[in-house]
Write a protein that holds these residues in place. Structure first.
Motif, PDB file in Angstrom:
ATOM      1  N   VAL A  90       0.200  13.484   7.146  1.00 25.54           N
ATOM      2  CA  VAL A  90      -0.990  12.652   7.287  1.00 25.54           C
ATOM      3  C   VAL A  90      -0.597  11.185   7.161  1.00 25.54           C
ATOM      4  O   VAL A  90       0.270  10.825   6.357  1.00 25.54           O
ATOM      5  CB  VAL A  90      -2.040  13.003   6.212  1.00 25.54           C
ATOM      6  N   THR A  91      -1.220  10.334   7.957  1.00 32.81           N
ATOM      7  CA  THR A  91      -1.073   8.896   7.820  1.00 32.81           C
ATOM      8  C   THR A  91      -2.446   8.263   7.683  1.00 32.81           C
ATOM      9  O   THR A  91      -3.422   8.767   8.250  1.00 32.81           O
ATOM     10  CB  THR A  91      -0.331   8.264   9.016  1.00 32.81           C
ATOM     11  N   VAL A  92      -2.516   7.179   6.916  1.00 31.91           N
ATOM     12  CA  VAL A  92      -3.764   6.421   6.813  1.00 31.91           C
ATOM     13  C   VAL A  92      -3.604   5.059   7.487  1.00 31.91           C
ATOM     14  O   VAL A  92      -4.394   4.150   7.268  1.00 31.91           O
ATOM     15  CB  VAL A  92      -4.193   6.248   5.339  1.00 31.91           C
ATOM     16  N   GLY A  93      -2.549   4.933   8.318  1.00 32.25           N
ATOM     17  CA  GLY A  93      -2.366   3.713   9.093  1.00 32.25           C
ATOM     18  C   GLY A  93      -1.629   2.608   8.376  1.00 32.25           C
ATOM     19  O   GLY A  93      -1.688   1.451   8.804  1.00 32.25           O
TER      20      GLY A  93
ATOM     21  N   TYR B 144       2.036   4.182  -5.528  1.00 34.83           N
ATOM     22  CA  TYR B 144       1.412   3.897  -4.238  1.00 34.83           C
ATOM     23  C   TYR B 144       0.778   5.175  -3.714  1.00 34.83           C
ATOM     24  O   TYR B 144       1.359   6.262  -3.811  1.00 34.83           O
ATOM     25  CB  TYR B 144       2.450   3.380  -3.236  1.00 34.83           C
ATOM     26  N   GLY B 145      -0.396   5.037  -3.164  1.00 36.69           N
ATOM     27  CA  GLY B 145      -1.079   6.179  -2.566  1.00 36.69           C
ATOM     28  C   GLY B 145      -2.376   5.717  -1.935  1.00 36.69           C
ATOM     29  O   GLY B 145      -2.638   4.522  -1.805  1.00 36.69           O
ATOM     30  N   ALA B 146      -3.189   6.660  -1.560  1.00 36.71           N
ATOM     31  CA  ALA B 146      -4.495   6.371  -0.982  1.00 36.71           C
ATOM     32  C   ALA B 146      -5.443   7.483  -1.405  1.00 36.71           C
ATOM     33  O   ALA B 146      -5.011   8.534  -1.883  1.00 36.71           O
ATOM     34  CB  ALA B 146      -4.406   6.303   0.546  1.00 36.71           C
ATOM     35  N   ALA B 147      -6.736   7.249  -1.258  1.00 37.74           N
ATOM     36  CA  ALA B 147      -7.700   8.272  -1.633  1.00 37.74           C
ATOM     37  C   ALA B 147      -7.466   9.562  -0.849  1.00 37.74           C
ATOM     38  O   ALA B 147      -7.698  10.661  -1.356  1.00 37.74           O
ATOM     39  CB  ALA B 147      -9.121   7.758  -1.393  1.00 37.74           C
ATOM     40  N   GLU B 148      -6.976   9.430   0.387  1.00 41.23           N
ATOM     41  CA  GLU B 148      -6.730  10.605   1.230  1.00 41.23           C
ATOM     42  C   GLU B 148      -5.445  11.348   0.863  1.00 41.23           C
ATOM     43  O   GLU B 148      -5.324  12.546   1.104  1.00 41.23           O
ATOM     44  CB  GLU B 148      -6.660  10.192   2.705  1.00 41.23           C
TER      45      GLU B 148
END
Length: 410
Positions: free
Chosen positions: A287-290, A220-224
């Motif tokens: 950091v959070t991406v929501g 699990y992750g995000a581009a950010e």
């Protein structure tokens, strides 16, 4: 109470000191089964962006990757690159990231998964898809052979992976689902790394049959944020594993409750070079991406969904991602999106959209299953079939275009 999950970092082998990507001569590039040698291949179908990526990395210059291809950045410092994507909602964002932030995770994966120059990476997507880009750059940096099968049909991709004797495969759940439907068996693979969506128990079983000798890791992750958590399926059902090595996870909620996921790690991005996101925020190095989720006492992370997609129906918080994962567990469904619609009585109701064509009775059967699983209020009120299901470049549902399609049919 704030809960924090910690991943134990691995020790690097010295590559991080360069802070620049590598593409050594031994990292051979193949497109659709054919090697693309130095000085050739720019006019070959599917090879142009890969050749440009190889050239940009070897010169050490900053570069940009997006739907328009790979280009060099004249006003960016060496050791940085930009990744441009429209995302599922259509909002354009360009992420600025250092080479070092990815190199750090290359070293973790090298040490934990025993990756190296003897491996052969299989990539199913184009470089504009961040998962494919990561796999290509990691494989090249470690000196492995690279095999791109982007643009081919799933059956051709499976045949290509087998013919190349690929050992490492990065793929999304949708890409793996399509490979499973070919009926192929890929005993050459020793690691399958799955990201970009939820991996259901049913799909895990099908992947085990597809790749009987592979270790399957969901991440699990995000581009950010890059990697946040990963697991091998041994944790509680629905969890995405524990914190990736070097990552701290904080949940802003009471112990065991759902809250916003905050991350601190060496793998974070350096901000947006273009566009912005109201959901992405920084605080005290985290950091959070929501996205919302929860941690159990053993550190397993369960992701509920994005805050901006959560809807309230009859005073009940509903995450469309849960319903999408449930519908995707049916082998007849390859793509799915659950979107909110205005409701004069409840305020909001949900509509599920799947890819077509669909057999007679499938929609009714899926709706009955959803009502049993989620209750009559939270379950979708209706299920719509789209023969041309809108997808983003990364293969995820294009929620903006799907909502527009429903508006036109209303």
């Amino acid at each position: 109470m704030t809960e924090i999950g910690h991943g134990t970092a691995a020790t690097g082998s010295g590559t991080m000191s360069t802070a620049l990507f590598r593409w050594p001569p031994e990292a051979r590039l193949h497109v659709h089964g054919q090697q693309v040698r130095e000085g050739e291949g720019s006019d070959r179908a599917g090879a142009q962006d890969l050749v440009a990526l190889r050239a940009a990395i070897r010169t050490g210059r900053a570069f940009s990757v997006g739907p328009g291809g790979v280009s060099r950045l004249s006003k960016e410092r060496a050791g940085y690159f930009h990744s441009r994507s429209g995302g599922t909602t259509g909002a354009v964002k360009t992420i600025r990231r250092s080479h070092a932030s990815w190199i750090a995770s290359f070293e973790v994966n090298r040490n934990h998964l025993s990756l190296g120059s003897e491996d052969r990476y299989a990539v199913l997507g184009v470089p504009a898809h961040s998962l494919a880009l990561y796999a290509l750059v990691e494989g090249a940096h470690l000196g492995a052979d690279l095999h791109s099968f982007a643009g081919l049909r799933p059956r051709q991709q499976a045949q290509g992976v087998k013919a190349a004797q690929a050992t490492i495969l990065y793929a999304t759940p949708t890409q793996l689902r399509l490979l499973c439907e070919t009926g192929a068996e890929l005993p050459c693979l020793r690691h399958v790394l799955c990201g970009g969506g939820r991996l259901t128990p049913e799909l895990r079983l099908r992947i085990a049959a597809l790749c009987p000798k592979a270790d399957l890791r969901e991440f699990y992750g995000a581009a950010e944020t890059s990697f946040v958590a990963w697991g091998d399926g041994s944790g509680p059902e629905g969890s995405v594993g524990r914190a990736y090595p070097g990552v701290e996870i904080r949940i802003d909620a009471k112990e065991g409750a759902i809250g916003e996921i905050w991350v601190r790690s060496p793998y974070l991005f350096d901000g947006y070079a273009e566009g912005d996101s109201a959901e992405t925020r920084e605080r005290d190095g985290f950091v959070t991406v929501g996205e919302l989720g929860q941690l159990d006492k053993e550190g397993h992370l369960t992701v509920a969904g994005r805050r901006n997609r959560m809807v309230t129906i009859a005073d009940q918080n509903v995450f469309p991602e849960d319903i999408e994962a449930f519908l995707l567990s049916d082998p007849a469904v390859t793509h799915c999106a659950v979107v909110p619609r205005s409701d004069p009585r409840r305020g909001t109701h949900l509509v599920a959209v799947i890819d077509g064509p669909a057999e007679a009775g499938l929609c009714d059967a899926l709706l009955v299953r959803c009502r049993r699983a989620f209750g009559p209020l939270a379950a979708p009120r209706r299920l719509q079939v789209l023969d041309e299901f809108p997808l983003t470049l990364s293969g995820k549902p294009d929620l903006a275009r799907i909502a527009q399609a429903l508006e036109r049919q209303a």
